[in-house]
Design a protein around this motif. Structure first.
Motif, short mmCIF file in Angstrom:
data_model
loop_
_atom_site.label_atom_id
_atom_site.label_comp_id
_atom_site.label_asym_id
_atom_site.label_seq_id
_atom_site.Cartn_x
_atom_site.Cartn_y
_atom_site.Cartn_z
N ASP A 88 -2.78 -1.75 -2.90
CA ASP A 88 -2.41 -1.52 -4.29
C ASP A 88 -2.01 -2.83 -4.97
O ASP A 88 -2.18 -3.00 -6.18
N LYS B 246 0.85 -1.19 0.00
CA LYS B 246 0.00 0.00 0.00
C LYS B 246 0.88 1.24 0.00
O LYS B 246 1.79 1.35 0.81
N ARG B 247 0.59 2.14 -0.93
CA ARG B 247 1.34 3.39 -1.03
C ARG B 247 0.40 4.57 -0.84
O ARG B 247 -0.76 4.53 -1.24
N PHE B 248 0.93 5.62 -0.24
CA PHE B 248 0.23 6.90 -0.15
C PHE B 248 1.13 7.93 -0.82
O PHE B 248 2.09 8.42 -0.21
N GLY B 249 0.85 8.20 -2.11
CA GLY B 249 1.75 9.06 -2.87
C GLY B 249 3.09 8.38 -3.04
O GLY B 249 3.18 7.23 -3.48
N ALA B 250 4.17 9.07 -2.63
CA ALA B 250 5.51 8.50 -2.75
C ALA B 250 5.89 7.64 -1.55
O ALA B 250 6.94 7.00 -1.53
N THR B 251 5.02 7.61 -0.53
CA THR B 251 5.32 6.86 0.69
C THR B 251 4.81 5.44 0.60
O THR B 251 3.63 5.21 0.32
N GLU C 28 -8.99 0.43 3.96
CA GLU C 28 -8.01 0.75 2.92
C GLU C 28 -7.97 -0.41 1.94
O GLU C 28 -8.15 -1.57 2.34
#
Length: 353
Positions: free
Chosen positions: A59, A14-19, A56
């Motif tokens: 991805d 799981k990513r949040f933007g670049a994180t 959530e």
């Protein structure tokens, strides 16, 4: 739901933007298991729990509950309930109405709701408090009311987000035993997210230690504590002494390592290469005053009283401070005393430097 692990993550990311919050995590949690996700803030443990609950969507990867793929299912279609750190009780409702809320939403018959609420109230030992509102309860009572509400629908899996964080130390310790007892009686799989290593070690059948979105190690509490597989796990779980050096020889399952503090002999399952640089982890309670194998000279810097034990800090000739835990006794050295400390090769765990 078919038979299978209570919860399974298969290469979940799981990513949040670049994180990258969760990075290729695979874990199986057994039916009836008390499992802990443990790690520092920002390691990804809460994100992983929210993925299990359906709040959530990963991805990549797959989530199964009882063998059924629930990756794309919304929260209300999963046999899961979640107990939040804030407890999230309805302030205008009584304890009984809070516990009954989800059952009524499901359309359960009134008599069945009343029976289930009474069962849950007994389970968490809140008899006589059914008509109280949350603001009329202590912190521990609110925690138990939230637990009763979370368990009322008899979920296959209960997720607990820092469930004891709001309680004082004594109540937290008492509640740990209550949670363990309730979990064993119900046989429901519990997954607790915590950054408190003592909490995880006390309650969980198994622990997954997380770091930067990945699993560093999964195992029983004793395995995690006594045989950490990485320097991070060794330092994160409990107190540890670390020595660094190079292997000078290895024979008969014992590695001989030259460190700034002196030569150290350490048991090893596989002989490391000569010249390899390693870290040696030794728990304070595995050290003792006096001579013997791996004897090091030093001076008692200070000590702290811990009931049945004292924690000594000893400054070695190299300048390094090491910790030694010893039972309270009359022969304890005073601050400033010259001492020898020793530890057996079996007390050592070899890690990559």
């Amino acid at each position: 739901m078919s038979a299978g692990p209570a919860l399974s993550f298969e290469q979940v990311s799981k990513r949040f933007g670049a994180t990258v919050a969760v990075d290729g995590v695979s874990i199986e949690i057994g039916a009836g298991e008390f499992f802990a996700l443990l790690g520092p803030s920002g390691c990804g443990k809460t994100t992983l729990m929210r993925i299990a609950a359906g709040f959530e969507t990963p991805d990549e990867g797959r989530v199964t509950i009882g063998g059924a793929d629930v990756t794309a299912r919304p929260p209300h279609r999963r046999p899961v309930n979640m107990m939040f750190q804030s407890y999230a009780l309805f302030p205008h409702m009584s304890v009984a109405d809070n516990v009954a809320f989800g059952l009524r939403r499901e359309g359960m018959a009134r008599a069945d709701v009343a029976a289930r609420v009474a069962e849950m109230i007994r389970l968490v030992q809140l008899q006589g408090m059914e008509t109280r509102r949350p603001d009329q309860l202590s912190g521990g009572q609110r925690q138990r009311a939230a637990l009763a509400r979370a368990l009322a629908r008899r979920p296959r899996l209960l997720l607990l987000d820092e469930p004891l964080a709001a309680l004082d130390r004594k109540l937290r310790e008492e509640t740990q035993f209550e949670l363990m007892d309730i979990q064993k009686r119900l046989g429901t799989a519990f997954v607790v997210v915590t950054h408190d290593q003592d909490e995880a070690m006390a309650m969980a059948d198994r622990i997954a230690v997380m770091r930067a979105g990945r699993i560093e190690q999964v195992g029983a509490p004793a395995e995690i504590y006594e045989r950490p597989r990485s320097r991070f796990v060794a330092e994160f779980i409990g107190e540890i002494n670390l020595f660094e050096g190079r292997v000078t020889a290895a024979r008969d399952s014992v590695a001989h390592i030259d460190t700034a503090e002196g030569a150290i002999a350490a048991n090893c399952a596989r002989a490391p290469e000569q010249g390899a640089r390693l870290a040696i982890a030794v728990r304070p309670e595995r050290m003792q005053f006096g001579g013997g194998i791996n004897s090091l000279e030093g001076v008692v810097h200070d000590f702290a009283y811990r009931g049945d034990r004292r924690i000594f800090r000893v400054r070695l000739a190299s300048g390094r401070l090491v910790r030694l835990s010893a039972p309270v006794g009359r022969d304890a050295p005073a601050a400033g005393a010259q001492v020898n400390i020793a530890f057996d090769p079996s007390a050592c765990v070899l890690l990559d430097a």
